[in-house]
Motif scaffolding. Structure first.
Motif, PDB file in Angstrom:
ATOM      1  N   PRO A 118       0.832  -1.209   0.000  1.00 24.49           N
ATOM      2  CA  PRO A 118       0.000   0.000   0.000  1.00 24.49           C
ATOM      3  C   PRO A 118       0.867   1.261   0.000  1.00 24.49           C
ATOM      4  O   PRO A 118       1.974   1.267   0.548  1.00 24.49           O
ATOM      5  N   MET A 119       0.360   2.330  -0.602  1.00 18.55           N
ATOM      6  CA  MET A 119       1.102   3.583  -0.669  1.00 18.55           C
ATOM      7  C   MET A 119       1.098   4.277   0.694  1.00 18.55           C
ATOM      8  O   MET A 119       0.036   4.493   1.281  1.00 18.55           O
ATOM      9  N   PRO A 120       2.270   4.631   1.226  1.00 16.61           N
ATOM     10  CA  PRO A 120       2.291   5.380   2.491  1.00 16.61           C
ATOM     11  C   PRO A 120       1.738   6.786   2.291  1.00 16.61           C
ATOM     12  O   PRO A 120       1.822   7.352   1.200  1.00 16.61           O
ATOM     13  N   LEU A 121       1.181   7.346   3.335  1.00 14.61           N
ATOM     14  CA  LEU A 121       0.581   8.677   3.271  1.00 14.61           C
ATOM     15  C   LEU A 121       1.558   9.777   3.663  1.00 14.61           C
ATOM     16  O   LEU A 121       1.213  10.958   3.589  1.00 14.61           O
ATOM     17  N   GLN A 122       2.755   9.409   4.065  1.00  9.53           N
ATOM     18  CA  GLN A 122       3.776  10.390   4.425  1.00  9.53           C
ATOM     19  C   GLN A 122       5.145   9.813   4.107  1.00  9.53           C
ATOM     20  O   GLN A 122       5.276   8.637   3.758  1.00  9.53           O
ATOM     21  N   ALA A 123       6.169  10.659   4.208  1.00 10.66           N
ATOM     22  CA  ALA A 123       7.533  10.216   3.902  1.00 10.66           C
ATOM     23  C   ALA A 123       7.931   9.060   4.826  1.00 10.66           C
ATOM     24  O   ALA A 123       7.639   9.072   6.026  1.00 10.66           O
ATOM     25  N   VAL A 124       8.601   8.074   4.246  1.00  9.88           N
ATOM     26  CA  VAL A 124       8.986   6.886   5.007  1.00  9.88           C
ATOM     27  C   VAL A 124      10.429   6.504   4.716  1.00  9.88           C
ATOM     28  O   VAL A 124      11.024   6.943   3.723  1.00  9.88           O
ATOM     29  N   GLU A 125      10.985   5.692   5.602  1.00 10.19           N
ATOM     30  CA  GLU A 125      12.253   5.026   5.357  1.00 10.19           C
ATOM     31  C   GLU A 125      11.958   3.601   4.922  1.00 10.19           C
ATOM     32  O   GLU A 125      11.246   2.861   5.609  1.00 10.19           O
ATOM     33  N   LEU A 126      12.486   3.225   3.769  1.00 11.06           N
ATOM     34  CA  LEU A 126      12.381   1.859   3.281  1.00 11.06           C
ATOM     35  C   LEU A 126      13.593   1.087   3.785  1.00 11.06           C
ATOM     36  O   LEU A 126      14.733   1.452   3.500  1.00 11.06           O
TER      37      LEU A 126
END
Length: 231
Positions: A118-126
């Motif tokens: 699913p697409m995150p709704l905010q900036a993330v660390e992969l």
């Protein structure tokens, strides 16, 4: 001898996702596709992000589930601001099978691994982790992803898809996709005959025969430049 390879995708399978209960971190109506490249040997593995893109839909049942702790690798999304887990998923790769195989003329090559979530709704660390021999996860990649910067997916080709068996959507069936490899344009009819023969054999084999009503099989043809498989 001419070798034919059927690349089969079983969407039943060892792609077991885990979701956090807090859906405010994820947009389940859009999918994030992460294209990874794995490279190395039996002693070491490096992984890098080749590209990321998005789909304007949520996908199938793999977008919800539980933490099964399965797979040689684990992919995690952590929010940049609060380091809250938004998503985690275990997966395995053909890279490991190749890396531990011994055959003449073997040389390092890149393996692509596609992960859809699913697409995150905010900036993330992969974050990508790999199990060591003791079964503990060791981090091998960390990279930032900003949803607003993720481009839409553009298909590299338009393949002709044909239904071989079964009906139903991806979320209702086990999907088997037979992909042409090593068939030129002039060999299209041969691929279609081979794919149909495979589908018939597959559905007559146990345990698939007992669950034939829950399986949908399709083929996709895109011509190769050469006849026969390179690898």
């Amino acid at each position: 001898m001419r070798f034919l390879i059927f690349k089969i995708t079983l969407l039943l399978f060892c792609h077991v996702a885990i979701m956090q209960a807090d859906d405010t971190l994820l947009n389940r109506n859009r999918s994030l596709r992460v294209n990874l490249i794995l490279r190395g040997d039996a002693h070491a593995c490096s992984v890098s992000v080749h590209s990321v893109c998005s789909y304007p839909h949520g996908g199938s049942g793999m977008l919800s589930g539980f933490n099964s702790n399965q797979g040689e690798y684990r992919i995690t999304l952590l929010t940049k601001k609060t380091h809250q887990m938004a998503y985690q998923d275990g997966f395995s790769s053909l890279f490991d099978e190749w890396a531990t195989s011994d055959f003449e003329g073997k040389s390092p090559i890149d393996f692509q691994q596609v992960i859809v979530m699913p697409m995150p709704l905010q900036a993330v660390e992969l974050i990508v982790d790999k199990r060591n021999r003791e079964g503990a996860y060791i981090q091998i990649l960390k990279q930032d992803i900003v949803p607003d910067d993720v481009p839409e997916f553009v298909s590299p080709f338009r393949g002709e898809v044909k239904k071989l068996a079964g009906d139903g959507s991806a979320g209702e069936k086990v999907d088997v996709l037979v992909v042409a490899e090593g068939y030129t344009e002039a060999q299209k009819a041969k691929f279609e005959a081979d794919a149909k023969r495979f589908a018939n054999y597959f559905l007559l084999s146990s345990p698939y025969a007992q669950h034939a009503g829950s399986i949908a099989i399709r083929s996709v043809f895109h011509p190769s430049k050469q006849s026969g498989c390179i690898h």
